[in-house]
Design an enzyme around this catalytic site. Structure first.
Site, short mmCIF file in Angstrom:
data_model
loop_
_atom_site.label_atom_id
_atom_site.label_comp_id
_atom_site.label_asym_id
_atom_site.label_seq_id
_atom_site.Cartn_x
_atom_site.Cartn_y
_atom_site.Cartn_z
N GLU A 83 -68.85 -30.49 5.53
CA GLU A 83 -69.44 -29.59 4.55
C GLU A 83 -69.60 -28.17 5.10
O GLU A 83 -69.35 -27.20 4.39
CB GLU A 83 -70.80 -30.14 4.12
CG GLU A 83 -71.26 -29.50 2.84
CD GLU A 83 -72.71 -29.85 2.54
OE1 GLU A 83 -73.23 -30.77 3.19
OE2 GLU A 83 -73.29 -29.19 1.68
N ASP A 84 -70.03 -28.07 6.34
CA ASP A 84 -70.43 -26.76 6.86
C ASP A 84 -69.44 -26.08 7.80
O ASP A 84 -69.65 -24.94 8.19
CB ASP A 84 -71.78 -26.87 7.59
CG ASP A 84 -72.88 -27.31 6.65
OD1 ASP A 84 -72.70 -27.13 5.43
OD2 ASP A 84 -73.91 -27.81 7.14
#
Ligand code: MN
Length: 738
Positions: A93-94
């Protein structure tokens, strides 16, 4: 602005390694050949991927995945795959790493779990709309791999533990969501320790004052409690030693959250809660002797202290559906105080604290199937999605919280149902078709109606008829989400079929009157009868709810109807709720209450009657403008977690001129002149205006409620303090609604 101008990177590196080693230590129990390398690999990848990121607190980001992995290993008891996935849970996600990377570096299993985790956080962590729908999605992934949910719970737990550094509005949102979704989920999965901590932390951030108050009071009584427990246990310990039963005895304080719940729901003050703690006796016992050993301990305890007959709970013979096993009794201890005693084995205790994960250690446990069974049920509900996700969630939550009963089929098969489940719920639990055709049941050989509420131990024979179909009022008879959704589906199907008939009837009638059977005309007719849809129109035609004689009037008025269509179009173009939110927000990022009285349409919500000084938020309603709620309003948790996007920050101006209504509850001992003393204080001394007052007396005690106009919380607190001093008054509390 940077808190520190220089960060000691060397020291940080050391700290990261220290935490990593502690993680490995926690994994030791389950490590097999090659596992250590895998964990190291995941750690190195996560460390590199997050290397330039920091948490809100300023700490290196990698602390977070390490902590989540640590919780997975130590507090939930998960194995290497979960630890690897926890270390990598925020990577896709990051950072630049992709799922394909994970698949290549580790494998399909790991990629799947991380995909699940990324999806959940994608829908959860933004302030996106309708959390309930997301919750449904999250549970769907549960059926694929329960580890997704367990790691997500660990993630949430660590975020709650480190919530301090977030902004207040974020804290409120996250804490509310935790109370609303995650704590019940942890409960359902049998993760008692995590559930309790999530609840306590949730309370700490939603109602800090209440939390602190209870915490301080618990601390004050601690040494006295310890003495009591020692005194209670001395004779029992002696006997246990004599018969050679190894036992650990601990005093378990109740959680702050559950104490607060009791204060709120039962209206008893802190001082009067007698079960602030329970005594837990944990024995070492071989599997085949568990049950008899626990009852032996029960017998020893009750030799010394008299048990309350209504308060014996045997969750060893029939464990709770979340797997909980224990023997509970409440006995009259020294000093004439009731004390709850929980008796269980080491295995049961571990299970109660760590849930299903602990099961995997005890392979021959009969309860292993229960998690599968639960997941099967959820799957079924999810595969039949309701239009209204919120409704679904409420049905579902009902099941999460419910205490259970056990009923049996004629062949002796046991069914677990929530408390208040009826014969109809039971029928739907057996099979959808059995439910739909159910006309009644025989409970313990006696004929009972569909709505009959079952009790534990009932034997139920369902009676069916081929002519039976589900009815609207059945929805009032069932409590299980499964039965509810099946009935709703059947009714919808039935309604659709009837509408089809109505459509044909209407078409004939239109032809007869020489009106074209077009979508436009049908919609106009629906508008004419103020019905929401053409389907509803057809349905009403079919059931004779609409008098077709009116059709002639309709035809005559068609000219005006066309005109009406114009204005209807306009209302259709009215701003959507999202736009309304955006509009209101544009005007005032922070709603200041007391100012702009006329400019912004807001009301003080009657469910919690906020007054200046209260911690409040604004909630955008569909028809009534903005409503102001107290942050500790009974509805706040639900509003904040489900409709975060409709919440507006709000605060009070210092407005001495406006008065607000507040309710006060007073209890005490009925004495001559008491009421007049109370009213005198309210009206004379403080110059407060009273709106209503009522007193009830009963056997020498009284209970009164007063509603008064006050300026703010300081004003109200001062008044309550004075009232407390009146002779005979025992408690003075604020009421949520007037
Ligand atoms: Mn995370």
């Amino acid at each position: 602005m940077q808190k520190q101008s220089t960060i000691d990177l060397e020291a940080e590196k050391k700290e990261i390694l220290k935490r990593y080693r502690a993680l490995l230590q926690a994994c030791k129990r389950t490590l097999e050949k090659g596992d250590k390398l895998l964990i190291r690999k995941a750690f190195d990848i996560a460390l590199e991927a997050h290397k330039d990121m920091r948490r809100k607190s300023g700490e290196p980001y990698i602390y977070h995945p390490i902590a989540v992995a640590h919780i997975c290993a130590e507090e939930i008891g998960l194995g290497t795959t979960s630890v690897v996935c926890a270390l990598l849970h925020d990577v896709v996600e990051d950072t630049d790493l992709t799922l394909d990377d994970i698949r290549g570096l580790f494998g399909e299993k790991e990629a799947k779990i991380i995909d699940g985790l990324t999806k959940i956080s994608g829908v959860f962590d933004q302030s996106s709309s309708l959390q309930a729908e997301n919750f449904r999605k999250m549970l769907l992934t549960l059926s694929e791999d329960v580890r997704v949910i367990l790691i997500k719970l660990a993630d949430r737990l660590h975020n709650m533990r480190t919530l301090e550094s977030m902004k207040r509005d974020k804290q409120l949102k996250i804490a509310s969501e935790t109370l609303y979704l995650y704590a019940p989920l942890a409960h359902r999965l049998g993760l008692n320790a995590i559930k309790t901590e999530l609840e306590d932390l949730g309370l700490k951030y939603t109602e800090p004052d209440v939390y602190d108050d209870i915490q301080v009071r618990l601390k004050e009584g601690e040494s006295e409690r310890k003495k009591f427990i020692t005194r209670f246990m001395v004779p029992i310990k002696e006997i246990l030693e004599e018969i050679g039963l190894k036992a650990k005895i601990i005093g378990r304080p109740k959680s702050i959250y559950s104490i607060n719940n009791k204060i709120k729901t039962k209206g008893v003050p802190f001082e009067e809660i007698y079960d602030l703690f329970a005594i837990r006796i944990i024995i070492d016992s071989p599997p085949d002797k568990e049950k008899s050993d626990c009852w032996r301990v029960y017998s020893i305890v009750t030799d010394f202290y008299h048990p309350s007959p209504e308060r014996l709970r045997d969750w060893i013979s029939t464990p709770k559906a979340n797997g909980y096993e224990s023997l509970h009794t409440t006995v009259m201890g020294p000093d004439g105080k009731w004390v709850e005693v929980q008796i269980r084995t080491t295995r049961m205790d571990e299970l109660a604290e760590k849930g299903y994960a602990a099961h995997w250690k005890y392979k021959d446990s009969a309860n292993e199937n229960q998690l599968d069974e639960w997941i099967r049920k959820i799957r079924e509900i999810l595969e039949n999605p309701q239009e209204n996700a919120l409704e679904f969630l409420d049905d579902f939550k009902l099941n999460l919280f419910a205490e259970e009963i056990f009923a049996f089929t004629p062949k002796g098969e046991m069914k677990t149902l929530p408390i208040n489940a009826t014969a109809l719920d039971f029928a739907f639990d057996i099979h959808t078709q059995v439910g739909e055709k159910c006309i009644g049941a025989k409970v313990n050989h006696k004929l009972v109606p569909l709505s009959y509420k079952l009790k534990s131990g009932d034997q139920v024979e369902v009676l069916t008829s081929n002519k039976q179909t589900p009815k609207e009022d059945w929805l009032n008879y069932v409590v299980t989400a499964r039965a509810k959704s099946k009935i709703k589906n059947a009714l919808k199907e039935e309604r659709r079929r009837i509408s089809e008939d109505g459509r044909e009837m209407l078409e004939r009638k239109f032809n007869h009157l020489k009106i074209d059977f077009t979508v436009q005309n049908i919609n106009q007719l629906a508008n004419y009868f103020k019905l929401p849809s053409s389907q509803e129109l057809f349905y009403r035609v079919a059931v004779g709810n609409i008098n077709l004689k009116h059709l002639k009037d309709f035809r005559q008025e068609q000219g005006t109807i066309v005109h009406k269509t114009g204005s209807i179009k306009k209302t259709e173009a009215a701003p959507s709720l999202e736009q309304m939110v955006a509009n209101t927000r544009g005007k005032a990022d922070m709603l200041v209450i007391g100012e702009n009285l006329n400019k912004i349409d807001y009301k003080l919500s009657p469910c919690c009657t906020p007054i200046p000084g209260d911690d409040v938020f604004g909630f955008i309603t569909i028809n009534e403008g903005i409503k102001i709620h107290r942050v500790n309003c009974p509805n706040a948790v639900q509003l904040l977690s489900n409709y975060a996007y409709r919440v507006v920050k709000a605060k009070w101006t210092s407005q001495e001129l406006i008065s607000f209504l507040a309710g006060i509850k007073i209890t005490g001992i009925d004495e001559v002149g008491l009421v007049s003393n109370i009213t005198k204080i309210i009206s004379n001394e403080l110059n407060v205006n009273m709106r209503s007052i009522s007193f009830d007396t009963n056997d020498g005690t009284f209970e009164g409620s007063v509603t008064v106009f006050v300026h703010d919380t300081t004003h109200l607190t001062e008044l309550m303090k004075k009232l407390k001093k009146v002779h005979g008054v025992l408690t003075v509390t604020r009421m949520d609604s007037n």
